[in-house]
Scaffold this motif. Structure first.
Motif, PDB file in Angstrom:
ATOM      1  N   ILE A   1       4.632 -14.214 -26.518  1.00  0.00           N
ATOM      2  CA  ILE A   1       3.868 -14.722 -27.658  1.00  0.00           C
ATOM      3  C   ILE A   1       2.372 -14.500 -27.450  1.00  0.00           C
ATOM      4  O   ILE A   1       1.637 -14.143 -28.376  1.00  0.00           O
ATOM      5  CB  ILE A   1       4.180 -16.210 -27.902  1.00  0.00           C
ATOM      6  N   GLU A   2       1.890 -14.702 -26.227  1.00  0.00           N
ATOM      7  CA  GLU A   2       0.482 -14.408 -25.934  1.00  0.00           C
ATOM      8  C   GLU A   2       0.157 -12.965 -26.273  1.00  0.00           C
ATOM      9  O   GLU A   2      -0.907 -12.659 -26.848  1.00  0.00           O
ATOM     10  CB  GLU A   2       0.182 -14.669 -24.448  1.00  0.00           C
ATOM     11  N   ASN A   3       1.069 -12.060 -25.928  1.00  0.00           N
ATOM     12  CA  ASN A   3       0.858 -10.642 -26.198  1.00  0.00           C
ATOM     13  C   ASN A   3       0.813 -10.365 -27.697  1.00  0.00           C
ATOM     14  O   ASN A   3      -0.046  -9.614 -28.177  1.00  0.00           O
ATOM     15  CB  ASN A   3       1.967  -9.829 -25.532  1.00  0.00           C
ATOM     16  N   LEU A   4       1.716 -10.989 -28.448  1.00  0.00           N
ATOM     17  CA  LEU A   4       1.733 -10.829 -29.901  1.00  0.00           C
ATOM     18  C   LEU A   4       0.422 -11.311 -30.516  1.00  0.00           C
ATOM     19  O   LEU A   4      -0.194 -10.620 -31.332  1.00  0.00           O
ATOM     20  CB  LEU A   4       2.905 -11.602 -30.505  1.00  0.00           C
ATOM     21  N   VAL A   5      -0.007 -12.509 -30.109  1.00  0.00           N
ATOM     22  CA  VAL A   5      -1.239 -13.074 -30.657  1.00  0.00           C
ATOM     23  C   VAL A   5      -2.433 -12.200 -30.278  1.00  0.00           C
ATOM     24  O   VAL A   5      -3.299 -11.905 -31.116  1.00  0.00           O
ATOM     25  CB  VAL A   5      -1.437 -14.525 -30.159  1.00  0.00           C
ATOM     26  N   ALA A   6      -2.472 -11.747 -29.029  1.00  0.00           N
ATOM     27  CA  ALA A   6      -3.594 -10.913 -28.578  1.00  0.00           C
ATOM     28  C   ALA A   6      -3.697  -9.627 -29.393  1.00  0.00           C
ATOM     29  O   ALA A   6      -4.798  -9.152 -29.682  1.00  0.00           O
ATOM     30  CB  ALA A   6      -3.442 -10.595 -27.093  1.00  0.00           C
ATOM     31  N   LYS A   7      -2.559  -9.064 -29.774  1.00  0.00           N
ATOM     32  CA  LYS A   7      -2.572  -7.836 -30.560  1.00  0.00           C
ATOM     33  C   LYS A   7      -3.100  -8.059 -31.975  1.00  0.00           C
ATOM     34  O   LYS A   7      -3.674  -7.158 -32.579  1.00  0.00           O
ATOM     35  CB  LYS A   7      -1.168  -7.235 -30.622  1.00  0.00           C
ATOM     36  N   ARG A   8      -2.944  -9.274 -32.484  1.00  0.00           N
ATOM     37  CA  ARG A   8      -3.220  -9.491 -33.900  1.00  0.00           C
ATOM     38  C   ARG A   8      -4.511 -10.246 -34.198  1.00  0.00           C
ATOM     39  O   ARG A   8      -4.954 -10.286 -35.333  1.00  0.00           O
ATOM     40  CB  ARG A   8      -2.024 -10.222 -34.531  1.00  0.00           C
ATOM     41  N   VAL A   9      -5.119 -10.857 -33.196  1.00  0.00           N
ATOM     42  CA  VAL A   9      -6.380 -11.565 -33.460  1.00  0.00           C
ATOM     43  C   VAL A   9      -7.519 -10.571 -33.642  1.00  0.00           C
ATOM     44  O   VAL A   9      -7.418  -9.395 -33.292  1.00  0.00           O
ATOM     45  CB  VAL A   9      -6.724 -12.567 -32.335  1.00  0.00           C
ATOM     46  N   THR A  10      -8.607 -11.069 -34.185  1.00  0.00           N
ATOM     47  CA  THR A  10      -9.780 -10.234 -34.440  1.00  0.00           C
ATOM     48  C   THR A  10     -10.483  -9.836 -33.153  1.00  0.00           C
ATOM     49  O   THR A  10     -10.865  -8.683 -32.960  1.00  0.00           O
ATOM     50  CB  THR A  10     -10.773 -11.004 -35.335  1.00  0.00           C
ATOM     51  N   ALA A  11     -10.679 -10.797 -32.277  1.00  0.00           N
ATOM     52  CA  ALA A  11     -11.397 -10.547 -31.025  1.00  0.00           C
ATOM     53  C   ALA A  11     -10.839 -11.443 -29.931  1.00  0.00           C
ATOM     54  O   ALA A  11     -10.296 -12.521 -30.206  1.00  0.00           O
ATOM     55  CB  ALA A  11     -12.891 -10.800 -31.198  1.00  0.00           C
ATOM     56  N   ILE A  12     -10.983 -10.977 -28.699  1.00  0.00           N
ATOM     57  CA  ILE A  12     -10.515 -11.728 -27.531  1.00  0.00           C
ATOM     58  C   ILE A  12     -11.685 -11.941 -26.587  1.00  0.00           C
ATOM     59  O   ILE A  12     -12.444 -11.002 -26.292  1.00  0.00           O
ATOM     60  CB  ILE A  12      -9.398 -10.971 -26.794  1.00  0.00           C
ATOM     61  N   VAL A  13     -11.829 -13.164 -26.112  1.00  0.00           N
ATOM     62  CA  VAL A  13     -12.779 -13.461 -25.047  1.00  0.00           C
ATOM     63  C   VAL A  13     -11.975 -13.620 -23.762  1.00  0.00           C
ATOM     64  O   VAL A  13     -11.137 -14.526 -23.651  1.00  0.00           O
ATOM     65  CB  VAL A  13     -13.582 -14.742 -25.347  1.00  0.00           C
ATOM     66  N   ALA A  14     -12.196 -12.713 -22.815  1.00  0.00           N
ATOM     67  CA  ALA A  14     -11.533 -12.773 -21.509  1.00  0.00           C
ATOM     68  C   ALA A  14     -12.542 -13.284 -20.485  1.00  0.00           C
ATOM     69  O   ALA A  14     -13.699 -12.863 -20.485  1.00  0.00           O
ATOM     70  CB  ALA A  14     -11.017 -11.397 -21.100  1.00  0.00           C
ATOM     71  N   THR A  15     -12.114 -14.180 -19.607  1.00  0.00           N
ATOM     72  CA  THR A  15     -13.057 -14.828 -18.695  1.00  0.00           C
ATOM     73  C   THR A  15     -13.361 -14.023 -17.437  1.00  0.00           C
ATOM     74  O   THR A  15     -14.220 -14.407 -16.649  1.00  0.00           O
ATOM     75  CB  THR A  15     -12.540 -16.213 -18.284  1.00  0.00           C
ATOM     76  N   SER A  16     -12.658 -12.916 -17.233  1.00  0.00           N
ATOM     77  CA  SER A  16     -12.924 -12.074 -16.058  1.00  0.00           C
ATOM     78  C   SER A  16     -12.359 -10.691 -16.302  1.00  0.00           C
ATOM     79  O   SER A  16     -11.569 -10.463 -17.233  1.00  0.00           O
ATOM     80  CB  SER A  16     -12.285 -12.676 -14.797  1.00  0.00           C
ATOM     81  N   GLU A  17     -12.743  -9.753 -15.449  1.00  0.00           N
ATOM     82  CA  GLU A  17     -12.203  -8.400 -15.531  1.00  0.00           C
ATOM     83  C   GLU A  17     -10.706  -8.401 -15.232  1.00  0.00           C
ATOM     84  O   GLU A  17      -9.964  -7.568 -15.761  1.00  0.00           O
ATOM     85  CB  GLU A  17     -12.948  -7.477 -14.558  1.00  0.00           C
ATOM     86  N   ILE A  18     -10.264  -9.330 -14.387  1.00  0.00           N
ATOM     87  CA  ILE A  18      -8.835  -9.423 -14.088  1.00  0.00           C
ATOM     88  C   ILE A  18      -8.051  -9.757 -15.349  1.00  0.00           C
ATOM     89  O   ILE A  18      -7.015  -9.143 -15.644  1.00  0.00           O
ATOM     90  CB  ILE A  18      -8.581 -10.468 -12.980  1.00  0.00           C
ATOM     91  N   VAL A  19      -8.525 -10.720 -16.125  1.00  0.00           N
ATOM     92  CA  VAL A  19      -7.847 -11.083 -17.372  1.00  0.00           C
ATOM     93  C   VAL A  19      -7.898  -9.914 -18.359  1.00  0.00           C
ATOM     94  O   VAL A  19      -6.908  -9.593 -19.024  1.00  0.00           O
ATOM     95  CB  VAL A  19      -8.471 -12.348 -17.990  1.00  0.00           C
ATOM     96  N   LYS A  20      -9.044  -9.269 -18.443  1.00  0.00           N
ATOM     97  CA  LYS A  20      -9.171  -8.100 -19.330  1.00  0.00           C
ATOM     98  C   LYS A  20      -8.137  -7.030 -18.959  1.00  0.00           C
ATOM     99  O   LYS A  20      -7.451  -6.476 -19.835  1.00  0.00           O
ATOM    100  CB  LYS A  20     -10.585  -7.524 -19.240  1.00  0.00           C
ATOM    101  N   ASN A  21      -8.006  -6.745 -17.677  1.00  0.00           N
ATOM    102  CA  ASN A  21      -7.050  -5.725 -17.238  1.00  0.00           C
ATOM    103  C   ASN A  21      -5.608  -6.150 -17.495  1.00  0.00           C
ATOM    104  O   ASN A  21      -4.761  -5.311 -17.838  1.00  0.00           O
ATOM    105  CB  ASN A  21      -7.261  -5.413 -15.763  1.00  0.00           C
ATOM    106  N   ASP A  22      -5.315  -7.443 -17.339  1.00  0.00           N
ATOM    107  CA  ASP A  22      -3.981  -7.952 -17.697  1.00  0.00           C
ATOM    108  C   ASP A  22      -3.656  -7.609 -19.146  1.00  0.00           C
ATOM    109  O   ASP A  22      -2.554  -7.153 -19.470  1.00  0.00           O
ATOM    110  CB  ASP A  22      -3.921  -9.479 -17.542  1.00  0.00           C
ATOM    111  N   LEU A  23      -4.614  -7.862 -20.024  1.00  0.00           N
ATOM    112  CA  LEU A  23      -4.414  -7.641 -21.454  1.00  0.00           C
ATOM    113  C   LEU A  23      -4.285  -6.151 -21.774  1.00  0.00           C
ATOM    114  O   LEU A  23      -3.403  -5.745 -22.543  1.00  0.00           O
ATOM    115  CB  LEU A  23      -5.576  -8.259 -22.239  1.00  0.00           C
ATOM    116  N   ILE A  24      -5.136  -5.329 -21.176  1.00  0.00           N
ATOM    117  CA  ILE A  24      -5.051  -3.887 -21.404  1.00  0.00           C
ATOM    118  C   ILE A  24      -3.709  -3.346 -20.935  1.00  0.00           C
ATOM    119  O   ILE A  24      -3.063  -2.530 -21.615  1.00  0.00           O
ATOM    120  CB  ILE A  24      -6.212  -3.159 -20.689  1.00  0.00           C
TER     121      ILE A  24
END
Length: 392
Positions: free
Chosen positions: A147-170
């Motif tokens: 569900i996190e992945n679905l929401v991340a794909k569909r929101v306008t923008a994402i604020v990631a708190t670190s490069e690790i979180v950013k890479n998880d999402l990518i």
């Protein structure tokens, strides 16, 4: 600017709740009107294996406030909390302080840990601190990750708190261009009356959440912590834990030599205790962190981090300057011994840690968030007319 801020079911004073409160306060100081929404109605009384879906469905109860939420310029939430509003055209910003997929991938089953650590887990089970060596199912966690992945794909923008979180999402297929790395901040009071002298009797310190069940205890590296503490029997230790598990705090208090344990202290109390131990060593034993707020809080009081490469640590920790990054329990013990054996180095690292913490001010965080929000509002009429198709 008006922002609908979606929270958990209650106002938490730790973790995401703490950061959400700080963000809200600072944005209001910039003239943003913050309207807060808390879901209150559980929609399903689900069995354990459906707990993940139960948590997700909970946020659909917010649809009773649909008109008020959609009247705002932006909807802000944490990971999947905005899920009920994905089908509407109002821009959504999702704040990812971590990812559940990161938790799952980083946390091993007990039989996958090294023998020395497996022995500790068996000891904890024998002492009835844990009921099992592995949780029965990770299905609820996998459901939340999906569900996190679905929401991340569909929101306008994402604020990631670190490069690790950013890479998880990518790595989960999220468009990199809509991910903005904005480090969390610590409250302003952490920077007031900073310690000016280092202690002559350094402690080993653990600060933060320690976990509830065997999965979260592994996630926070309880086995690594016990191993490191036992390697320094004659060095005093301080653990300031956030946990509802009274058994674990009692066991740690009685089973680790020269060990003082506090649980669920208020932050001003934590600051007071850490300030008196400036020049001590902070052990960050987690297998995964999205940011690691407690590490920055410790650094603000001159506590030296010896940390596994989790959260924001790889971005800010410079070996021999403000702490050490380690990749094994053996290396952690070696770095602790190095610091304890050299007072000149210890004072240098303490000063470096304190100086590095100052970049995590609320002003820096707020400035970056306001830039993101202003861009979204400016582009709202044409750029964000329709949410992405659910199947994309």
């Amino acid at each position: 600017m008006k922002i609908a801020f979606i929270h958990q079911d209650k106002k938490l004073k730790t973790g995401a709740g703490c950061i959400n409160s700080l963000i809200s306060c600072k944005l209001e100081g910039e003239g943003v009107e913050m309207i807060h929404f808390y879901p209150k109605v559980k929609l399903v009384d689900a069995p354990h294996h459906m707990k993940g879906f139960n948590n997700i469905l909970f946020f659909f109860s917010l649809l009773e406030h649909r008109n008020k939420v959609l009247s705002c310029d932006i909807i802000q939430g944490t990971t999947y909390t905005t899920i009920a509003f994905l089908s509407f055209s109002t821009p959504i910003v999702s704040h990812f302080g971590s990812t559940t997929s990161g938790f799952i991938h980083a946390t091993p089953h007990t039989n996958q840990t090294e023998p020395k650590l497996r022995k500790i887990w068996n000891e904890l089970k024998q002492a009835k601190i844990i009921n099992e060596l592995n949780i029965k199912t990770r299905r609820p966690l996998r459901d939340i990750a999906d569900i996190e992945n679905l929401v991340a794909k569909r929101v306008t923008a994402i604020v990631a708190t670190s490069e690790i979180v950013k890479n998880d999402l990518i790595n989960s297929g999220i468009d990199e261009t809509k991910i903005h790395v904005v480090h969390n901040a610590i409250e302003d009071f952490w920077f007031e009356n900073s310690p000016t002298t280092t202690t002559t009797a350094p402690f080993l310190v653990y600060l933060g959440r320690i976990g509830q069940n065997v999965f979260t205890l592994k996630l926070k590296g309880l086995d690594r912590l016990i191993y490191a503490y036992r390697a320094f029997r004659d060095v005093p230790k301080l653990s300031i834990l956030m946990t509802a598990n009274k058994n674990i705090s009692s066991w740690l208090r009685s089973s680790i030599n020269l060990h003082t344990v506090y649980t669920n202290l208020y932050k001003p109390e934590i600051k007071e205790k850490l300030s008196a131990l400036c020049g001590s060593i902070l052990l960050v034993t987690s297998r995964y962190e999205g940011f690691c707020l407690s590490m920055v809080e410790g650094m603000s009081q001159g506590i030296i981090p010896v940390t596994f490469p989790v959260g924001v640590a790889p971005e800010i920790i410079k070996d021999g300057v403000n702490g050490y990054l380690v990749n094994s329990e053996k290396e952690m013990v070696e770095k602790i011994q190095l610091i304890l054996s050299d007072d000149v180095l210890r004072k240098k690292l303490s000063a470096g840690a304190l100086a590095s913490s100052k970049q995590f001010s609320s002003k820096n965080m707020t400035t970056k968030l306001m830039t993101i929000y202003k861009e979204i509002v400016a582009n709202k009429p044409n750029k964000y007319k329709k949410r992405l198709n659910i199947n994309k």
